[in-house]
Design an enzyme around this catalytic site. Sequence first.
Site, PDB file in Angstrom:
ATOM      1  N   SER A  53       0.809  -1.215   0.000  1.00  0.00           N
ATOM      2  CA  SER A  53       0.000   0.000   0.000  1.00  0.00           C
ATOM      3  C   SER A  53       0.842   1.264   0.000  1.00  0.00           C
ATOM      4  O   SER A  53       0.326   2.355  -0.241  1.00  0.00           O
ATOM      5  CB  SER A  53      -0.936   0.016   1.216  1.00  0.00           C
ATOM      6  OG  SER A  53      -0.183   0.060   2.404  1.00  0.00           O
ATOM      7  N   LYS A  72      -6.312   5.033   7.692  1.00  0.00           N
ATOM      8  CA  LYS A  72      -5.137   5.779   7.250  1.00  0.00           C
ATOM      9  C   LYS A  72      -5.440   7.277   7.137  1.00  0.00           C
ATOM     10  O   LYS A  72      -4.658   8.126   7.576  1.00  0.00           O
ATOM     11  CB  LYS A  72      -4.644   5.233   5.915  1.00  0.00           C
ATOM     12  CG  LYS A  72      -4.092   3.820   6.011  1.00  0.00           C
ATOM     13  CD  LYS A  72      -3.750   3.257   4.646  1.00  0.00           C
ATOM     14  CE  LYS A  72      -3.197   1.845   4.765  1.00  0.00           C
ATOM     15  NZ  LYS A  72      -2.895   1.240   3.459  1.00  0.00           N
TER      16      LYS A  72
END
Length: 814
Positions: free
Chosen positions: A656, A699
């Site tokens: 990611s 996030k």
Amino acid sequence: MPIAPLSATSLRPAGLAPGMSFETTAELEDLEGPLGQARATEALRLAVSLGGEGYNAYVMGPPGAGKRTFVMRMLGRTALEAPTPSDWCYVNDFADPRRPGRIELAPGRGRQLRADLDRFGAGLRDVLPAAFESRDHRARVHVLEQELEEAREAPVNEVRRRAEARGVALLHGPIGFAFAPVKDGEIVGPDAFHTLPLEVQERLKRDIGELQNQLADVLRAMPDLERRHRERLKEVNGTLTARVADELLHELRRRYADASAVLAHLDAIRADLVERVHELLAAIEGTNEIPSALRKLLADTPFLRRYGANVMADHAERAGAPVVHEDLPSLSNLAGHVEHHAHLGTLVTDFSLVRPGALHRANGGYLVLDARKVLVQPFAWDALKRALRAREIRIDPPERLLGLMGTSTLEPQPIPLQTKVVLLGDRALYQLLSILDPEFPQLFKVEVDFDDELPRSPERDREFARFVATVARREGLPPFERAAVERMLREATRRAGDSTRISADAAAIHDLAREAAHVAQGQGRTAVTAPDVHAGVEAQERRAGRVRDLLDEELRRGTLLVETAGARVGQVNGLSVVTTGRRMFGRPSRITARVRLGRGEVVDIEREVELGGPLHSKGVLILSGFLGGRYCASTPLALGATLVFEQSYGGVEGDSASSAEAYALLSAISGVPLRQSLAVTGSVDQLGNVQAVGGVSEKVEGFFEVCRARGLRGDEGVLVPASNVPHLVLRDEVLAAIEDGQFRVYPVRTLDEGLELLSGVLAGAPDARGAFPPDTFNGRVAARLAELAAAARTFAQGDRDGASGHGHGHGRAR
């Protein structure tokens, strides 16, 4: 065209379906069955209804999905409509006590048989001594004793008469019989005997010798007389015992006239009692009060226990089939076991000490087991498979399964098995069993797979609201207002990580409902409100937030270096997710890149020090392919670069951060600084497309918390993959900041879009020859790579020239 940030309206998840009109969940009906899970319900229904060998079920899914509750409720409803199975009993096999016999009876009759045989034993304890005390029996025994006495005395008297005729007396003393001469009615002593004439002495000696031989013949016949007497006495006692047994068993024979196995066992009881009664009488031989001694003996010894019944499956009070959940599926708890007790320093057992297992209790119904618990118990998994394969329950001691000699024990006859077994487990265990155990797919043919997440729809929203209503009613909680249900739904959506889906974690919904209700009750409210649910969510996050708070504190103190203002070359804020237990939170990490002249290698420092996982390493390797394919299709990639997560002291896994690493690397190559007020997440492919990643909501919130702690200026934000937009389910404070223009979320599809947002410089598109405009980001990258390639050629040429000159010099010197 610049990428526009997402609006708060587009990020706010939809509430309940508009067609649902209710004020509180008290107006809603209970939800029968699990939330969603149509596929799992259909599969379990097939396993329950379909006969045939091997149609047992393995139920798998995420923890907290309510698998056990669903299975137990569905099996419970099905069991009510199923026929009640037979009772099973173990009884003594008098011919071979080591192999107790089995008896199958109609439901409830097993308990009845046990009670009837117990009453038979109690009756025998009272009636049998009384029968031996009766006048008739005593008279018959007296006659037999007189006949024995007469039979003993008659031959002895005959010998005595013969002796008297020859002048010899037969004497009977403490040590036996003896002969002595008689003269004038007096016994002749040894001294007087020697004064008799010799011919008289010789005659007397001959006569006494003959008489002794005759007496010896008589005495040798005595044991036969006593044996015949004992047989006649045994026959009399047996006849009496048989009559007593028949009287006591008459009603039982009539009551169980339709049960041939019981009638056969009653006949065996009668025969054994007649055979064994002489042992009881022998134990009290010599006692004057035989009846009272016999009554005491029967009361104090386990003799009568041999005539009882040991019920292994009792369905007297059951309507339908049994549903059994065994929480500790050990070998003995599954298949049963044989107990022992100490007697005179020895362990002994009998059929009454056979104990049933879960298979006995579930026979004819359903057995629910935890797969992992069965597998960790020694011999349990093999015993379960053996029972399902053979369709019988066999009790084997563990030492026999190990091939060892153990305490003498029983071998009860196996009981036929007809049950459905449902295993509860996870998917990984299912796959392992399917691969490693060839018998598993044959015995558990039905796969019941619970969904981790459920798609949102008006029908699913209605089910969710009814599910909350069901939880509230069953737990005795206050009803939930419509807004509270919407807040619960939002949290379920957040747990799913997708605004179009909801989590199937029923346990988490249960827990949140209880905690929200606790808050409402603490405030004295009669219904749970949305703020109560919000308070419950915050409390859960606060309890699990110790590590998150520690990291936030280190970021605020500057121990962990993360910049949220200004611009830097070769540096970008990447986003990662930290998991603690069942909770996740996001945190920013500083990613830096350095470049130099090299051989086209992008060195992943995390991988070099073995802190990077394979997926992370894959993402870095993809960057090399991207650089070579975009900028150096016809020239060598003369680049040496290093990438690292700064201040990372644990493992790094996942791809990611590959887009963030790409931005940092391209910035280091081009020399263009990147905005530190923006953070980045997303993976990248070799074509430069930004791909979706997991944990995107956490996030975004992790970077938001850092920016908010330092004071929002309005230029902070996060770049997320455009394909991740449906997965964003953000907290209220983040949505409020977005709505006020204090924070932004940008959806990007390509690295070029991200480069423009981060640098403020146009990315630039290649022309027909593949060249980028020089004043664009990509143009600067291409120019720098061309410079490095030229420098590499010059360096290589210099090496060749130097090597050639060195060779000539060497030759001249020589």
